[in-house]
Motif scaffolding. Structure first.
Motif, mmCIF file in Angstrom:
data_model
loop_
_atom_site.group_PDB
_atom_site.id
_atom_site.type_symbol
_atom_site.label_atom_id
_atom_site.label_comp_id
_atom_site.label_asym_id
_atom_site.label_seq_id
_atom_site.Cartn_x
_atom_site.Cartn_y
_atom_site.Cartn_z
ATOM 1 N N ASP A 161 2.982 13.134 8.386
ATOM 2 C CA ASP A 161 2.993 12.462 9.681
ATOM 3 C C ASP A 161 1.702 11.663 9.831
ATOM 4 O O ASP A 161 0.637 12.213 10.098
ATOM 5 C CB ASP A 161 3.113 13.518 10.789
ATOM 6 N N GLU A 162 1.811 10.354 9.607
ATOM 7 C CA GLU A 162 0.684 9.431 9.668
ATOM 8 C C GLU A 162 -0.488 9.943 8.827
ATOM 9 O O GLU A 162 -1.598 10.154 9.345
ATOM 10 C CB GLU A 162 0.276 9.190 11.124
ATOM 11 N N PRO A 163 -0.284 10.100 7.526
ATOM 12 C CA PRO A 163 -1.299 10.742 6.691
ATOM 13 C C PRO A 163 -2.561 9.927 6.459
ATOM 14 O O PRO A 163 -3.576 10.481 6.065
ATOM 15 C CB PRO A 163 -0.567 10.964 5.367
ATOM 16 N N THR A 164 -2.528 8.614 6.685
ATOM 17 C CA THR A 164 -3.705 7.790 6.379
ATOM 18 C C THR A 164 -4.361 7.200 7.618
ATOM 19 O O THR A 164 -5.250 6.360 7.500
ATOM 20 C CB THR A 164 -3.333 6.644 5.414
ATOM 21 N N THR A 165 -3.934 7.629 8.800
ATOM 22 C CA THR A 165 -4.554 7.118 10.025
ATOM 23 C C THR A 165 -6.041 7.442 10.040
ATOM 24 O O THR A 165 -6.451 8.574 9.806
ATOM 25 C CB THR A 165 -3.875 7.733 11.256
ATOM 26 N N GLY A 166 -6.852 6.444 10.295
ATOM 27 C CA GLY A 166 -8.291 6.639 10.382
ATOM 28 C C GLY A 166 -9.029 6.530 9.058
ATOM 29 O O GLY A 166 -10.264 6.573 9.043
ATOM 30 N N LEU A 167 -8.295 6.379 7.959
ATOM 31 C CA LEU A 167 -8.956 6.262 6.665
ATOM 32 C C LEU A 167 -9.349 4.810 6.409
ATOM 33 O O LEU A 167 -8.677 3.875 6.858
ATOM 34 C CB LEU A 167 -8.033 6.737 5.542
ATOM 35 N N ASP A 168 -10.422 4.617 5.645
ATOM 36 C CA ASP A 168 -10.800 3.257 5.274
ATOM 37 C C ASP A 168 -9.834 2.755 4.201
ATOM 38 O O ASP A 168 -9.079 3.544 3.611
ATOM 39 C CB ASP A 168 -12.247 3.203 4.796
ATOM 40 N N PRO A 169 -9.803 1.433 3.950
ATOM 41 C CA PRO A 169 -8.815 0.879 3.007
ATOM 42 C C PRO A 169 -8.841 1.525 1.629
ATOM 43 O O PRO A 169 -7.784 1.767 1.030
ATOM 44 C CB PRO A 169 -9.191 -0.602 2.944
ATOM 45 N N ARG A 170 -10.029 1.857 1.107
ATOM 46 C CA ARG A 170 -10.098 2.468 -0.218
ATOM 47 C C ARG A 170 -9.466 3.859 -0.203
ATOM 48 O O ARG A 170 -8.669 4.204 -1.076
ATOM 49 C CB ARG A 170 -11.545 2.560 -0.700
ATOM 50 N N ALA A 171 -9.804 4.661 0.817
ATOM 51 C CA ALA A 171 -9.229 6.003 0.912
ATOM 52 C C ALA A 171 -7.725 5.940 1.129
ATOM 53 O O ALA A 171 -6.974 6.774 0.607
ATOM 54 C CB ALA A 171 -9.900 6.771 2.058
#
Length: 317
Positions: A161-171
């Motif tokens: 459920d929205e696993p990459t929210t808040g991560l920077d583009p590389r992450a």
């Protein structure tokens, strides 16, 4: 035909007088990535909670991993893993201790739990940080640890459920690699995301949820073809060739200053062949041909009527 990993029919959920899910149907084949898109409050997280047995639907039925959601919730839980919007990582203990805690919760023997924890920490490139408190981890590291913890029970189906929210583009791109590896290993991934680029990159099929209903479903390319605005653009350097092409091709939009022609269409192989055949028959050669199709941003806006939130360029809701 194989049994789908997830099959839901007529799922309904209301909170008071607010209908969140209004009879949605979903089918997710095994070993694929299925993305559920929708504006804020559309019911994406509610759908995940129902399918992962965290809340009960008011109506409809569903099977997850071949088990009836209502009749066999324990069997469903044994086959799935869930990574929610908010990390389940305990920042007060180390990454390794988080992993061992999950192994204990899955009732793994001590030796087996240590083996599984060590393998997953290595797989997610967390060995060097394993002995450090999870509170010291970066956002991307915490998300990787979160998913590693989800995999301790060797689930066949994972809800992200929205696993990459808040991560920077590389992450975020690193997380995409993790998801691709999971699917290559036979895992089914049910993904909700606020990044349309993410769905475009990862999902085999995408469903758009709006007003509690599925308003469209298909591959990214199929959804893009639902929206008008696609066209083929031809550019010329020779004004004579430009004028001849404009007379040979029908329904074109001319740009006399740029010496370019715009022909409406979806850019299919058949359509391109037809355009090129007509130019060849007239002895005309374009200097540049480009195909423009609507992107998922256009699809999202057209299907939901929602404004795109103020996020990084590749990130829209």
């Amino acid at each position: 035909m194989t049994t789908p990993a997830i099959a839901a029919h007529g799922l309904h959920k209301s909170y008071g007088d607010r209908t969140v899910l209004d009879g949605i149907d979903l089918t997710v084949p095994e070993g694929t990535v299925f993305a559920l898109l929708g504006p804020n409050g559309a019911g994406k997280t509610t759908a995940v909670k129902i399918l992962s047995t965290l809340v009960t639907a008011d109506g409809g039925r569903a099977e997850v991993a071949g088990h009836d959601l209502a009749a066999s919730p324990q069997a469903v839980r044994a086959a799935i893993g869930v990574t929610g919007q908010f990390s389940a990582v305990d920042g007060l203990i180390t990454g390794e201790e988080n992993m061992l805690l999950m192994a204990d919760l899955h009732h793994l023997p001590r030796a087996e739990g240590r083996r599984v924890a060590a393998e997953l920490l290595e797989r997610f490139d967390l060995v060097e940080a394993a002995k450090k408190p999870a509170s010291t981890y970066s956002g991307g590291m915490k998300r990787r640890l979160d998913i590693a913890m989800t995999l301790v029970g060797n689930p066949r189906i994972i809800f992200l459920d929205e696993p990459t929210t808040g991560l920077d583009p590389r992450a975020r791109h690193n997380m995409w690699g993790v998801i691709r590896e999971l699917v290559a290993g036979g895992v089914t991934v049910f993904l909700t995301t606020q990044y349309l680029e993410e769905a475009d990159e990862l999902a085999d099929r995408i469903a758009v949820l709006n007003g509690g209903r599925i308003v469209a479903e298909g591959s990214a390319d199929e959804l893009k073809r639902l929206i008008p605005g696609g066209h083929v653009r031809l550019r010329f350097t020779d004004p004579a060739a430009y004028r001849s092409a404009a007379s040979v091709l029908r329904d074109v939009t001319r740009d006399d200053e740029a010496l370019s022609l715009r022909i409406p269409g979806d850019g299919s192989q058949r359509e391109l062949r037809s355009i090129l055949d007509r130019l060849d028959s007239a002895g005309i050669e374009a200097d540049e041909l480009t195909v423009h199709t609507p992107d998922l941003d256009d699809v999202f806006f057209a299907l939901t009527g929602s404004d795109v939130p103020n996020q990084p360029k590749e990130a829209v809701r």
